[in-house]
Design a protein around this motif. Sequence first.
Motif, mmCIF file in Angstrom:
data_model
loop_
_atom_site.group_PDB
_atom_site.id
_atom_site.type_symbol
_atom_site.label_atom_id
_atom_site.label_comp_id
_atom_site.label_asym_id
_atom_site.label_seq_id
_atom_site.Cartn_x
_atom_site.Cartn_y
_atom_site.Cartn_z
ATOM 1 N N LYS A 27 43.700 46.132 79.361
ATOM 2 C CA LYS A 27 44.231 46.713 80.588
ATOM 3 C C LYS A 27 45.165 47.846 80.189
ATOM 4 N N ILE A 28 44.907 49.005 80.718
ATOM 5 C CA ILE A 28 45.768 50.149 80.470
ATOM 6 C C ILE A 28 46.700 50.291 81.668
ATOM 7 N N HIS A 30 49.270 52.434 83.584
ATOM 8 C CA HIS A 30 49.752 53.800 83.731
ATOM 9 C C HIS A 30 51.164 53.820 84.301
#
Length: 101
Positions: A27-28, A30
């Motif tokens: 999971k990135i 931001h």
Amino acid sequence: MNDYATSFNREINGKPITVDDIKYFAKIEHQRTFKDTDKQVKENQPFATKILQLKTDIRKIENHQLDGNIKKMKSQISKLESEAPNQQNGKRIVQGIKKSR
């Protein structure tokens, strides 16, 4: 990934786990924010409780339900805000604010 799969030392239906048996997800984020479970938020909680009580008292004074000095209470709030142990960019860390990078 082959080394990762063999390090499980397990079997599925009698066969050792292979790379094809493993699914890997990432999971990135931001935009990261503080949660109520974060150490910084928990350590600031006693200050947040006192600040909330003072703000509630100020509203009661404004509605003539309580007697008191609003200016003094606002000064106490400012003092508590600055004394909170965990700060970010000069502000008290609370649940929901963005984490700095």
